[in-house]
Write a protein that holds these residues in place. Structure first.
Motif, PDB file in Angstrom:
ATOM      1  N   CYS A  24       0.752  -1.163  -0.028  1.00  0.00           N
ATOM      2  CA  CYS A  24       0.001  -0.086  -0.061  1.00  0.00           C
ATOM      3  C   CYS A  24       0.637   1.214  -0.161  1.00  0.00           C
ATOM      4  N   LEU A  25       1.905   1.149   0.796  1.00  0.00           N
ATOM      5  CA  LEU A  25       2.859   2.310   0.807  1.00  0.00           C
ATOM      6  C   LEU A  25       3.525   2.671  -0.507  1.00  0.00           C
TER       7      LEU A  25
ATOM      8  N   MET B 182       0.609   6.282  11.467  1.00  0.00           N
ATOM      9  CA  MET B 182      -0.047   6.626  10.256  1.00  0.00           C
ATOM     10  C   MET B 182      -0.520   8.128  10.288  1.00  0.00           C
TER      11      MET B 182
ATOM     12  N   LEU C 139       1.759  10.057   7.345  1.00  0.00           N
ATOM     13  CA  LEU C 139       1.153   9.493   5.885  1.00  0.00           C
ATOM     14  C   LEU C 139      -0.135  10.306   5.812  1.00  0.00           C
TER      15      LEU C 139
ATOM     16  N   VAL D 186       7.093   5.154   8.251  1.00  0.00           N
ATOM     17  CA  VAL D 186       5.712   4.568   8.332  1.00  0.00           C
ATOM     18  C   VAL D 186       5.920   3.106   8.422  1.00  0.00           C
ATOM     19  N   GLN D 187       6.478   2.473   7.495  1.00  0.00           N
ATOM     20  CA  GLN D 187       6.698   1.102   7.400  1.00  0.00           C
ATOM     21  C   GLN D 187       7.167   0.403   8.775  1.00  0.00           C
TER      22      GLN D 187
ATOM     23  N   VAL E  22       7.672   7.237   3.815  1.00  0.00           N
ATOM     24  CA  VAL E  22       7.201   5.916   3.755  1.00  0.00           C
ATOM     25  C   VAL E  22       8.069   4.861   4.446  1.00  0.00           C
TER      26      VAL E  22
END
Length: 592
Positions: A105-106, A358, A361, A352-353, A349
């Motif tokens: 998704c990212l 979130m 993001l 965020v991973q 990103v």
């Protein structure tokens, strides 16, 4: 999963018109795989570029076997697939525990950000495509044991691929990849990258900087300019190498206006998350140091962009990005703001991973979505791809006369031509030697924003040499005007506002309106027709010996209309701002 998500974008991209804002000429893609000059249609950068020659060769071979056609569109789509899949592999390398769906998704969201921000810009896409792959092999190389020949081979290979695709910008993406590799290691705050890893990753980009040719530069006069002046005195040149750029080319004013809002929003987003992360950790060394590393790396890149676009040019010219830009003529041709902003999204990103946070993001998504939402489009409320580019960037190339003047359009003069229209090149003789004549003052009625009717306005008569009309409130506020009511209908092509000895009193912005029926006693000009509008007066248009247009001195205010007009009233508005210099005239002449 990453390939499937990438294919979803294949259809979206393939429907887009690939007349890229960074590409200059409508030529075969195979020819574009060799060094050639390009002009960025938005910020007017003039540089040498090439599409990945290795990939172009493979694509052309495959296309010939299939009987298809090798196009720039298919090339960029393939690069986007490489970028999305590479980012997916990189994100799952950072954290593959339970985050494969999150990584997919990212990756797809990063690709969406790139498309919304820069559209089909071949420079941005080509610069990013090998970034996650290089970060991955650099990270594996630094973790290799004594037998690291295999890691060295793959590192050098991907570094060469990055240099072939990103060209002179590969030095920037290579450094970013090495920073990401340092942050991928456990306890990244204490672990660096081995020296041989740095060497193997940076040697190919340095070699590309040495072999990148400078594009052929038109022979402009020393005091000419082709983009808006920034107010910085003198001319900033590369620090090393051949200095063959005699004038400013990149439109820094456009870059600041295009990136200012987005940069501010991203700066606030990173600031909020950094503060929140600091409060949550409160000095706890056991917190996720890798996630914090990528958060700080993203924040640093946004700050670098902010120092370039959120401060006056007199300050940003000495900022880090501008200084890096001057290290080589090959880098000096391209602005670093777009690619560094893209790097901030890459670090975001990655953060965020690792953190599963979130907030950052969502804030980036809202920022990009809000700015790319075009409510004024003719077809209604739409999302606009490439919103960091000029809406009318392609207007000159779309003109039916573009093929005739292709060699002139593909030059630093493009921004000027796009502002005036291609008709400027048809009317070159008028701009080259216009003959302005004094008007007959008998029966002419003047009025101005000072409230005067006649009076000192008649100082503009030829016999009153040395006297001038002046807006009396001091400075230029943007609301000054001068109105001329002729006793009969005149057919004119332009007007000259002669400044005489008062060279600094030219209008900072100028607008010209006309009317065939008018009343001189009022200042309500709502019924007048606009024929010329220059929010930033750059100077009169002139032409080089080979037909390349450029702006001359700003003190020479010769306003030439796109076509002859018939009018009885002429309204000239001063729309710019200057706290130091007034608007004054010593002469008023017409081009018949």
């Amino acid at each position: 999963m990453a390939v499937i998500l990438s294919c979803l974008f294949f259809g979206a991209v393939s429907e887009m018109r690939f007349a890229p804002a960074a590409a200059a000429a409508h030529t075969e893609v195979v020819a574009l795989s060799k060094w050639h000059p390009e002009i960025n249609l938005s910020h007017n950068a003039y540089y040498s570029w090439r599409l990945d020659p290795l990939l172009a060769y493979v694509e052309s071979a495959v296309a010939s076997l299939w009987g298809g056609e090798f196009s720039l569109q298919s090339h960029l789509i393939l690069l986007l697939l490489f970028l999305c899949s590479g980012l997916y592999v990189w994100l799952n390398y950072l954290d593959c525990s339970t985050a494969r769906i999150l990584g997919a998704c990212l990756s797809a969201l990063f690709l969406l950000f790139v498309l919304f921000l820069w559209g089909q810009d071949a420079v941005i896409i080509g610069s990013l495509v090998w970034l996650p792959w290089l970060a991955l092999v650099a990270s594996k190389a630094q973790a290799a044991g004594s037998n690291c020949s295999k890691s060295m081979f793959f590192l050098l290979l991907v570094s060469c691929l990055n240099a072939l695709s990103a060209n002179q910008l590969s030095i920037i993406t290579a450094i970013a990849a090495l920073v990401a590799a340092a942050g991928s290691a456990p306890n990244s705050a204490c672990v660096g990258v081995r020296r041989w890893v740095w060497a193997l990753a940076l040697i190919p980009p340095f070699l590309v900087l040495q072999v990148t040719p400078l594009p052929p530069f038109p022979d402009y006069p020393p005091l000419a300019h082709v983009v808006s002046l920034t107010g910085v005195r003198g001319w900033v040149r590369p620090l090393v190498g051949d200095q063959t750029f005699p004038i400013d080319v990149i439109d820094q004013i456009f870059i600041k206006s295009a990136y200012r809002t987005l940069c501010l929003l991203l700066f606030l987003a990173f600031l909020v998350v950094v503060i929140r992360s600091a409060l949550e950790s409160r000095g706890d060394c056991a917190s996720n140091s890798r996630a914090t590393f990528f958060l700080r790396a993203g924040a640093v890149t946004v700050v670098l962009v902010a120092l370039d676009v959120l401060v006056p040019q007199t300050i940003s010219v000495a900022a880090p990005l501008a200084t890096i830009n001057r290290l080589s003529p090959a880098l000096f041709q391209l602005p670093l703001v777009p690619v560094v902003l893209a790097l901030s999204l890459f670090f975001a990103v990655s953060y965020v991973q690792l953190s599963r946070n979130m907030v950052l993001l969502v804030m980036i998504f809202l920022s990009v979505g809000f700015l790319s939402y075009d409510a004024k489009a003719p077809e209604g409320y739409v999302w606009r791809m490439g919103f960091l580019q000029k809406k009318n960037a392609l207007s000159a190339w779309q003109d039916r006369r573009a093929a005739r003047y292709k060699h002139i359009l593909l030059s630093p003069s493009y921004s000027l031509i796009n502002s005036y229209g291609v008709s400027l090149l048809d009317d070159q003789a008028i701009f080259t030697a216009p003959v302005f004549r004094d008007i007959d003052f008998d029966g002419v009625i003047f009025s101005d924003s000072n409230g005067a009717r006649g009076g000192d306005l008649f100082r503009l008569q030829p016999e009153n040499e040395g006297k001038r009309w002046i807006a009396h409130h001091g400075g230029q506020r943007g609301d000054e005007w001068l109105h001329v009511y002729f006793p009969k209908l005149l057919k004119i092509r332009g007007v000259e506002l002669f400044t005489g000895e008062f060279k600094a009193d030219f209008p900072r912005g100028v607008e010209v309106l006309i009317s065939r029926s008018c009343v001189a006693e009022v200042d309500d000009f709502g019924s007048y027709d606009q024929i010329l509008d220059m929010p930033i007066w750059q100077g009169s248009v002139q032409f080089s010996a080979k037909g390349y247009p450029y702006y001359g001195a700003q003190a020479e205010v010769k306003l030439i209309f796109p076509a002859p007009v018939e009018t009885r009233c002429l309204l000239i508005k001063q729309t710019g701002h200057s706290p130091y210099y007034e608007w004054s005239l010593t002469g008023f002449r017409l081009l018949y």
